[in-house]
Motif scaffolding. Structure first.
Motif, PDB file in Angstrom:
ATOM      1  N   GLN A 169       0.826  -1.211   0.000  1.00 56.24           N
ATOM      2  CA  GLN A 169       0.000   0.000   0.000  1.00 56.24           C
ATOM      3  C   GLN A 169       0.858   1.258   0.000  1.00 56.24           C
TER       4      GLN A 169
ATOM      5  N   PHE B 236      -9.280   2.546  -2.902  1.00 62.46           N
ATOM      6  CA  PHE B 236      -9.664   1.782  -1.713  1.00 62.46           C
ATOM      7  C   PHE B 236     -11.142   1.397  -1.772  1.00 62.46           C
ATOM      8  N   THR B 237     -11.986   2.367  -2.120  1.00 62.45           N
ATOM      9  CA  THR B 237     -13.426   2.094  -2.182  1.00 62.45           C
ATOM     10  C   THR B 237     -13.737   1.046  -3.242  1.00 62.45           C
TER      11      THR B 237
ATOM     12  N   ILE C 154     -12.384  -2.557  -1.993  1.00 59.77           N
ATOM     13  CA  ILE C 154     -13.199  -3.165  -0.937  1.00 59.77           C
ATOM     14  C   ILE C 154     -14.619  -3.413  -1.448  1.00 59.77           C
TER      15      ILE C 154
ATOM     16  N   LEU D 171      -7.839  -5.745   6.053  1.00 56.09           N
ATOM     17  CA  LEU D 171      -8.019  -4.882   4.892  1.00 56.09           C
ATOM     18  C   LEU D 171      -7.812  -3.403   5.186  1.00 56.09           C
ATOM     19  N   ILE D 172      -8.251  -2.961   6.356  1.00 56.66           N
ATOM     20  CA  ILE D 172      -8.319  -1.517   6.619  1.00 56.66           C
ATOM     21  C   ILE D 172      -7.053  -0.986   7.263  1.00 56.66           C
TER      22      ILE D 172
ATOM     23  N   ARG E 238      -4.085  -0.212   4.949  1.00 54.71           N
ATOM     24  CA  ARG E 238      -4.363   0.891   4.030  1.00 54.71           C
ATOM     25  C   ARG E 238      -4.321   2.238   4.753  1.00 54.71           C
TER      26      ARG E 238
ATOM     27  N   GLY F 186      -8.890   7.911   4.533  1.00 61.44           N
ATOM     28  CA  GLY F 186      -8.944   6.463   4.690  1.00 61.44           C
ATOM     29  C   GLY F 186     -10.245   5.978   5.292  1.00 61.44           C
TER      30      GLY F 186
ATOM     31  N   THR G 104     -12.921   3.675   3.096  1.00 63.87           N
ATOM     32  CA  THR G 104     -13.214   2.296   3.495  1.00 63.87           C
ATOM     33  C   THR G 104     -14.668   2.120   3.912  1.00 63.87           C
TER      34      THR G 104
ATOM     35  N   GLY H  91     -16.586   1.763   0.820  1.00 62.36           N
ATOM     36  CA  GLY H  91     -16.345   0.449   0.230  1.00 62.36           C
ATOM     37  C   GLY H  91     -17.173  -0.638   0.882  1.00 62.36           C
ATOM     38  N   PHE H  92     -17.298  -0.598   2.209  1.00 64.44           N
ATOM     39  CA  PHE H  92     -18.086  -1.600   2.916  1.00 64.44           C
ATOM     40  C   PHE H  92     -19.585  -1.448   2.664  1.00 64.44           C
TER      41      PHE H  92
ATOM     42  N   SER I  76     -17.299   8.566  -2.187  1.00 66.57           N
ATOM     43  CA  SER I  76     -16.042   8.547  -1.437  1.00 66.57           C
ATOM     44  C   SER I  76     -15.162   9.737  -1.805  1.00 66.57           C
TER      45      SER I  76
END
Length: 382
Positions: free
Chosen positions: A168, A237-238, A241, A264-265, A268, A334, A338, A341-342, A358
């Motif tokens: 990363q 990132f978005t 994920i 994952l988080i 990053r 960040g 994220t 993304g979730f 995002s």
């Protein structure tokens, strides 16, 4: 269509009514190629219901696909909305599963009509305020989860994903250097050019060095870097994920007993917190180089004159102001990236919508945070 013994089977969908018992026997192919007969049979079922219970026998259906199941579930919804009741009997296991899936996909209710422009504006404003409050609470909760995950990693260093962190760092910092240096160099040159043109009216073009030195080191360098990182790394990132969510890889990690936050988080966000200050410093140097080159071309300054005036105009605490902001902006980018993304669901449209959200939210919060820091540093005279 024939069976093994040569008997003809009905192709069209049919619904045979038994007025005495309120039973409807379905037969034929309830599939997309028989859509007209499917709709006609469904209309007969709805007419038979007329506010009373109806039992639909599915035992003689030759084939049922998504369209047939959707029409049956739509008819059931219409009957129940009118005060009746519809139940299924004799359904094969695969037909029952398909009907159950269709029952979970209820159509969205139509939007309420607008009551006027003012009412619509206030309604939208209220929804935005509630959504902002929800995002703020969600962000705080997610930040708490990240902090707890970082504490677990600190307590057990062997669980830290060092390879993922290095990867990363490469993606966020090293691969981002060329574009950030180029844009910062150009912006520094543009700011210096416009400053020289305006200050020449007063014979004070040499003060452009003070202008670009303070502006770039305190504000512009870290702000430009954060915006570009939000658009480049935050969106990545978005998307990453979100794609894992669409392929159910995040759920697979939970099933295996692994924490997605920790895996994952954490790498990053740590990469952003470490990489963004370095990028901000490089961007500031590139912007100063662009401003210095412009000052030499348009302002007639020499390299020695530019450097000596820059040294007199700035000090170490001006550099520190920009670098202090960088980790906080990285954390904001960040967390937002994220979270979005979730929240991706199982469609490409959802992925695109959350990637856009995002970037927009990250840039907005970066600018807000920069303004708050500017007010804070002005209050403490730093």
């Amino acid at each position: 269509m024939r069976t093994e013994d040569g008997t003809m089977l009905s192709e069209a969908a049919t619904a045979t009514l038994d007025p005495g018992s309120g039973r409807v026997a379905l037969a034929g192919r309830w599939t997309a190629d028989q859509a007209p007969s499917v709709e006609a049979a469904a209309a007969r079922i709805a007419a038979e219901a007329a506010g009373r219970p109806v039992l639909v026998d599915l035992g003689r259906i030759e084939r049922l696909d998504t369209l047939g199941a959707w029409v049956l579930e739509r008819t059931r919804g219409e009957i129940e909305a009118a005060g009746g009741r519809l139940a299924y009997a004799g359904a094969a296991p695969e037909h029952r599963i398909l009907l159950g899936e269709m029952g979970l996909r209820q159509p969205e209710a139509p939007a309420a009509p607008r009551r006027g422009r003012l009412y619509g504006f206030l309604d939208d404003l209220g929804r935005y305020v509630v959504a902002a409050k929800t995002d703020f609470v969600t962000g705080l909760a997610f930040l708490g989860e990240v902090v707890v995950a970082c504490m677990r990693v600190a307590a057990r260093p062997s669980t830290f994903r060092g390879t993922a962190f290095v990867n990363q760092i490469e993606q966020v910092a090293f691969r981002g250097v060329p574009i950030i240096v180029l844009i910062s160099f150009l912006v520094g040159g543009i700011v210096a050019q416009q400053g020289i043109f305006q200050l020449q009216r007063f014979g004070a073009q040499t003060f452009v060095v003070n202008l670009i030195g303070l502006l770039i080191l305190r504000e512009l360098g870290v702000l430009l870097t954060s915006i570009m990182v939000a658009g480049r790394s935050g969106s990545a990132f978005t998307a990453e994920i979100g794609s894992m969510r669409m392929r159910e890889e995040v759920d697979a990690l939970r099933v295996m007993g692994l924490d997605p936050i920790e895996i994952l988080i954490v790498p990053r966000i740590l990469a952003l917190v470490v990489g963004l200050p370095m990028l901000a410093l490089i961007a500031s140097l590139a912007a100063l180089a662009g401003g210095g080159l412009t000052a030499m071309l348009y302002g007639g300054m020499t390299v020695e004159g530019f450097l000596s005036r820059l040294q007199a105009a700035i000090s170490l605490h001006h550099v520190a102001v920009g670098l202090i902001k960088a980790p906080f902006m990285a954390l904001i980018i960040g967390i937002i990236a994220t979270i979005e993304g979730f929240e991706v669901e199982g469609s490409a449209e959802s992925l695109g919508r959350h990637v856009t959200a995002s970037v927009v939210k990250s840039i907005f919060m970066v600018i807000v945070l920069d303004g708050l820091f500017a007010v804070f540093f002005a209050a403490i005279d730093f």
